[in-house]
Scaffold this motif. Structure first.
Motif, PDB file in Angstrom:
ATOM      1  N   UNK A 123       0.820  -1.219   0.000  1.00  0.00           N
ATOM      2  CA  UNK A 123       0.000   0.000   0.000  1.00  0.00           C
ATOM      3  C   UNK A 123       0.854   1.269   0.000  1.00  0.00           C
ATOM      4  N   UNK A 124       2.167   1.143   0.103  1.00  0.00           N
ATOM      5  CA  UNK A 124       3.033   2.315   0.061  1.00  0.00           C
ATOM      6  C   UNK A 124       2.973   2.939  -1.335  1.00  0.00           C
ATOM      7  N   UNK A 125       2.897   4.264  -1.418  1.00  0.00           N
ATOM      8  CA  UNK A 125       2.805   4.899  -2.737  1.00  0.00           C
ATOM      9  C   UNK A 125       3.952   4.536  -3.674  1.00  0.00           C
ATOM     10  N   UNK A 126       5.109   4.165  -3.126  1.00  0.00           N
ATOM     11  CA  UNK A 126       6.265   3.862  -3.973  1.00  0.00           C
ATOM     12  C   UNK A 126       6.331   2.398  -4.419  1.00  0.00           C
ATOM     13  N   UNK A 138      -8.817   7.721 -10.595  1.00  0.00           N
ATOM     14  CA  UNK A 138      -7.982   7.290  -9.469  1.00  0.00           C
ATOM     15  C   UNK A 138      -7.096   6.116  -9.861  1.00  0.00           C
ATOM     16  N   UNK A 139      -7.632   5.224 -10.672  1.00  0.00           N
ATOM     17  CA  UNK A 139      -6.894   4.017 -11.044  1.00  0.00           C
ATOM     18  C   UNK A 139      -5.723   4.306 -11.972  1.00  0.00           C
ATOM     19  N   UNK A 140      -5.707   5.484 -12.611  1.00  0.00           N
ATOM     20  CA  UNK A 140      -4.606   5.807 -13.508  1.00  0.00           C
ATOM     21  C   UNK A 140      -3.294   5.945 -12.744  1.00  0.00           C
ATOM     22  N   UNK A 141      -3.350   6.530 -11.562  1.00  0.00           N
ATOM     23  CA  UNK A 141      -2.176   6.675 -10.701  1.00  0.00           C
ATOM     24  C   UNK A 141      -2.578   6.329  -9.269  1.00  0.00           C
ATOM     25  N   UNK A 142      -2.606   5.046  -8.938  1.00  0.00           N
ATOM     26  CA  UNK A 142      -3.104   4.621  -7.617  1.00  0.00           C
ATOM     27  C   UNK A 142      -2.344   5.230  -6.456  1.00  0.00           C
ATOM     28  N   UNK A 143      -1.089   5.563  -6.666  1.00  0.00           N
ATOM     29  CA  UNK A 143      -0.274   6.073  -5.565  1.00  0.00           C
ATOM     30  C   UNK A 143      -0.806   7.389  -4.997  1.00  0.00           C
ATOM     31  N   UNK A 144      -1.603   8.097  -5.768  1.00  0.00           N
ATOM     32  CA  UNK A 144      -2.119   9.383  -5.291  1.00  0.00           C
ATOM     33  C   UNK A 144      -3.046   9.227  -4.085  1.00  0.00           C
ATOM     34  N   UNK A 145      -3.676   8.046  -3.942  1.00  0.00           N
ATOM     35  CA  UNK A 145      -4.644   7.833  -2.850  1.00  0.00           C
ATOM     36  C   UNK A 145      -4.012   7.113  -1.657  1.00  0.00           C
ATOM     37  N   UNK A 146      -2.694   6.946  -1.664  1.00  0.00           N
ATOM     38  CA  UNK A 146      -2.063   6.085  -0.663  1.00  0.00           C
ATOM     39  C   UNK A 146      -1.087   6.826   0.248  1.00  0.00           C
ATOM     40  N   UNK A 147      -1.194   8.119   0.285  1.00  0.00           N
ATOM     41  CA  UNK A 147      -0.303   8.875   1.164  1.00  0.00           C
ATOM     42  C   UNK A 147      -0.529   8.469   2.621  1.00  0.00           C
ATOM     43  N   UNK A 148       0.529   8.114   3.310  1.00  0.00           N
ATOM     44  CA  UNK A 148       0.443   7.716   4.712  1.00  0.00           C
ATOM     45  C   UNK A 148       0.272   6.230   4.929  1.00  0.00           C
ATOM     46  N   UNK A 157       1.018   0.750  11.339  1.00  0.00           N
ATOM     47  CA  UNK A 157       0.568   1.159  10.003  1.00  0.00           C
ATOM     48  C   UNK A 157      -0.891   1.579  10.054  1.00  0.00           C
ATOM     49  N   UNK A 158      -1.246   2.366   9.081  1.00  0.00           N
ATOM     50  CA  UNK A 158      -2.617   2.829   8.910  1.00  0.00           C
ATOM     51  C   UNK A 158      -3.408   1.754   8.163  1.00  0.00           C
ATOM     52  N   UNK A 159      -4.501   1.283   8.762  1.00  0.00           N
ATOM     53  CA  UNK A 159      -5.292   0.214   8.157  1.00  0.00           C
ATOM     54  C   UNK A 159      -6.092   0.775   6.987  1.00  0.00           C
ATOM     55  N   UNK A 160      -5.967   0.199   5.782  1.00  0.00           N
ATOM     56  CA  UNK A 160      -6.692   0.733   4.623  1.00  0.00           C
ATOM     57  C   UNK A 160      -8.128   0.221   4.560  1.00  0.00           C
ATOM     58  N   UNK A 161      -8.961   0.964   3.886  1.00  0.00           N
ATOM     59  CA  UNK A 161     -10.294   0.501   3.522  1.00  0.00           C
ATOM     60  C   UNK A 161     -10.100  -0.513   2.400  1.00  0.00           C
ATOM     61  N   UNK A 162     -10.377  -1.767   2.685  1.00  0.00           N
ATOM     62  CA  UNK A 162     -10.014  -2.815   1.729  1.00  0.00           C
ATOM     63  C   UNK A 162     -10.879  -2.815   0.473  1.00  0.00           C
ATOM     64  N   UNK A 163     -12.036  -2.148   0.509  1.00  0.00           N
ATOM     65  CA  UNK A 163     -12.893  -2.129  -0.663  1.00  0.00           C
ATOM     66  C   UNK A 163     -12.558  -0.985  -1.621  1.00  0.00           C
ATOM     67  N   UNK A 164     -11.807   0.008  -1.156  1.00  0.00           N
ATOM     68  CA  UNK A 164     -11.417   1.106  -2.037  1.00  0.00           C
ATOM     69  C   UNK A 164      -9.907   1.147  -2.271  1.00  0.00           C
TER      70      UNK A 164
END
Length: 782
Positions: free
Chosen positions: A103-106, A127-137, A184-191
């Protein structure tokens, strides 16, 4: 996926072809021995496919403590790992997996995706074009890495992998103890896709947490690979070591926790009433609700500010995971495997109650019993199923889908999704949680073998279970795709483009063809069980599977492994011609009836008196769809038959007229149009309406892999001949396997325009249409 042996990488193309093929010839190619494609036998892995006398594998024990910060959706943890070097090698560093860094942007997977612009784009598409934009933190944060003495260790993070440089070389037989703190920050697994994460339920303002791949885990170091440090890209899964785990999970006091292992402090975690139910469940004949639906609904309305720590212990497992929420119903019942009790349990929210309460725990119990019959007895004390929207597997813990409509009805698809995925994910306890293959490299070794066992289990749940992976005829659409859309099963996991068709369905279908058609059930079952026994709690490779099945059955299967697993050629055997001979007359055949198809597994299971189908033993499993199969999707099958008579004449030695005058001679010419050789199975329909099946071994192609001719002598006149009548070889073109030739119709469906509603009972009253057949039946019979 890398090929099994590194020798291949050093071979030139010309040498490879000289070793592996007979260029320009019509034989000695597809039946060639596979040995040069497999790793050489050694003291670690024998030529028979068994572990060798000096087989070794590494081990890692874990003491883990984690805490859930629910308001901030954050996991904080600490772990102490004891790593045992059982190899003959001296190690100067060790590798760990940091899978949450996917889930890290890199991470590679968030940077190397492909995409195109369209005339109309949604926010999700952008959003799907550059997924890293939604993964800060997002991604894992390491706050401390120290040895047993508390001294900081030098480490390097390489995206989803981590190398720790050892202060002293770790020699064979030694162990290394170290501690890591992380959060770590727990992600919303559906998004923000992932196997682990949380799902938010707005109606009661609660989360369901699926916490997996949540701790730094030791990578595998093996005799066949060395360090397995392929990056985790969210697709091909995990290679892990066995060890003993102690897991402490701190969560809000009103949460229910399902986790890998046995809980050591249930009494402290439960109310007195819940614990009483838990104790009664130990000897129950049916499902007992530990936490009822009413209790779960009440808890979901309030949130405790207190915390509790659940303690779990799991020995000889390769991983741990857990689910936690206050909104879960919890039920349980025991099942016995060779006299040993296994507690089968399910956890689910109110939206899954109509399906899960009826099917989940019983499907879990059925899975444990059936897999144990075909592999090894289930060794763990618990097996759990959690309704968590997606399907994913961990030792003793499976996460599955299974939600109903708000009115409590559900579709046929939802029912079978719950049962099928539960069987599949619980079945993963055997492959790869026990027979511990490298999923990152050979995705099919866990998914394909498990899907095959899932198929066997589904068909013993219900003789007419609508299995979608396993029957040979269901893989033909995939196998007839253009070659540039295919890859061999033996392809590196993340390089497979159609994973479901390749690693799951085709790999599973291959085993079913071996069982039903090539080896037969008795031989195959013995060999498959031998493989499970040999490699339980060990690390097998494809070579170990291939060699064990040949070793245990006594049948040379290299032609099958080469074609089905290493190649992309389909099965397409054609009847090119039929010549009919009689002693003193010409024969003009006329077409007969078409064989009624019923897949070979279903036919044999219904004839096998030793199988008691679960829906017959437990009639509570019968629901609307049991008595109304296919109610959601009725199919019409139309076939137009065009028949053409062929007449052939031949002279027969008149001196032997008395011997042969009543016989019919049929000379059939077959061609291998697809490339993948298979046994030739022929169904003869005689003019008197009777039928006969001949099965010609695959070795009929041994000296000519392209065309063969064979004569059959029959006592009766034949009306028609059909190849593969039970569709058990995955032949992609049935039209060229019939005589007389029958045109296969091309079909299309004609739909009329639909509206969003329909006129219901009562003049002028318009109501929403039913969304499934169960609702429709209720409306007709309130």
């Amino acid at each position: 996926m890398r090929l099994i042996t590194l020798v291949l990488l050093s071979l030139s193309i010309s040498v490879l072809h000289a070793q592996s093929h007979n260029p320009g010839s019509n034989h000695a190619n597809r039946f060639e021995e596979l040995d040069y494609l497999l790793q050489s036998p050694s003291e670690y892995r024998t030529a028979s496919g068994a572990p060798g006398p000096k087989y070794w594998q590494q081990r890692a024990d874990y003491n883990i403590a984690v805490e859930l910060d629910e308001p901030n959706n954050r996991i904080t943890g600490t772990e102490t790992i004891t790593y045992f070097n059982n190899s003959p090698d001296v190690l100067s560093y060790v590798w760990l997996q940091l899978d949450e860094n996917f889930h890290n942007p890199q991470a590679d997977v968030n940077r190397d995706n492909t995409g195109k612009m369209q005339d109309r784009m949604t926010n999700q598409q952008l959003d799907a074009l550059e997924p890293w934009r939604r993964l800060d933190g997002y991604g894992i944060n390491l706050t401390r890495v120290v040895n047993a003495a508390g001294k900081a260790l030098k480490y390097t993070i390489v995206k989803t992998m981590m190398r720790i440089d050892l202060p002293e070389a770790l020699k064979p037989g030694q162990q290394f103890v170290f501690t890591i703190d992380w959060n770590y920050k727990v992600p919303d697994k559906l998004t923000r896709y992932g196997r682990g994460g949380y799902e938010y339920f707005a109606e009661d303002d609660n989360n369901l947490y699926s916490i997996a791949q949540f701790y730094p885990r030791m990578a595998v170091y093996s005799d066949f690979k060395g360090w397995q440090h392929l990056q985790f890209r969210s697709g091909a899964e995990f290679a892990l070591n066995f060890g003993n785990f102690n897991l402490k999970i701190t969560v809000p006091a009103d949460h229910v926790v399902a986790a890998t292992g046995e809980c050591l402090n249930y009494k402290e975690m439960m109310t007195a009433k819940e614990y009483e139910r838990w104790q009664s469940a130990q000897t129950a004949k049916d499902i007992v609700e530990i936490v009822t639906l009413d209790e779960a609904l009440k808890k979901s309305k309030t949130k405790s500010s207190e915390k509790k720590t659940w303690i779990f212990k799991a020995d000889n497992v390769r991983d741990v995971a857990f689910n936690t929420s206050r909104r879960l119903v919890w039920d349980a019942m025991p099942v016995f495997v060779e006299g040993k009790k296994v507690m089968c349990m399910s956890y689910y929210g109110k939206e899954a109650y109509p399906i899960y309460r009826k099917y989940s725990t019983k499907a879990t119990a059925h899975t444990i019993k059936t897999y144990s019959k075909y592999t090894i007895p289930y060794p763990y004390p618990v097996a759990q199923s959690v309704e968590a929207a997606i399907g994913m597997e961990y030792p003793m813990l499976a996460m599955n889908p299974g939600r109903a409509a708000p009115d409590g009805s559900y579709t046929e698809a939802a029912k079978y999704s719950c049962i099928g995925v539960t069987i599949h994910e619980v079945g993963h306890n055997f492959f790869p949680m026990i027979v511990n293959s490298d999923e990152r490299q050979w995705w099919w070794m866990d998914e394909g073998l498990n899907t095959f066992c899932q198929f066997l289990t589904e068909r013993e749940f219900d003789a007419d279970y609508p299995s979608t992976r396993g029957p040979a005829h269901l893989i033909t659409d995939y196998m007839r795709l253009p070659k540039n859309e295919l890859e061999p099963i033996m392809t590196k996991g993340d390089a497979v483009s159609k994973v479901g068709s390749n690693a799951y369905a085709k790999a599973a279908t291959g085993l079913n063809i071996l069982r039903e058609t090539i080896l037969g059930r008795e031989l195959f079952d013995f060999g498959f069980q031998e493989y499970a026994k040999r490699w339980a709690f060990k690390h097998p490779t494809p070579a170990d599977l291939f060699r064990t099945l040949e070793d245990a059955t006594g049948v040379d299967l290299d032609w099958f492994w080469r074609g089905w697993y290493f190649g992309t050629d389909p099965v397409d055997i054609a009847i090119d011609s039929v010549k009919v001979f009689k002693v003193d007359d010409a024969l003009t055949p006329t077409p007969g009836g078409v064989a009624v198809y019923n897949d070979i597994n279903r036919l044999r299971n219904k004839d096998d008196k030793s199988i008691q189908f679960y829906v017959d033993a437990d009639t509570t499993l019968r629901d609307f769809y049991y008595y109304n199969r296919g109610a959601d999707a009725a199919y019409t099958i139309e076939q137009a038959n065009k028949q053409k008579d062929d007449a052939y004449k031949a002279d027969i030695d008149k001196d032997n007229l008395a011997k042969w005058k009543d016989k019919y001679f049929y000379e059939l010419q077959f061609s291998n149009k697809g490339g993948l050789v298979m046994p030739i199975i022929l169904e003869w329909t005689f003019k008197d309406g009777t039928k006969q099946v001949d099965k010609i071994p695959v070795t009929v192609w041994l000296l000519n892999e392209e065309k063969v001719s064979k004569v059959f002598i029959k006592d009766k006149e034949v009306a028609s001949v059909k190849l593969d009548p039970n569709r058990e070889t995955a032949d992609v073109n049935e039209a060229n396997g019939q005589w007389p030739v029958k045109e296969m119709p091309t079909k299309f469906s004609l739909f009329r325009q639909t509206t969003t509603g329909f006129t219901g009972p009562g003049a002028g009253q318009t109501v929403a249409p039913p969304t499934n057949a169960m609702q429709r039946a209720k409306q007709k019979n309130p």
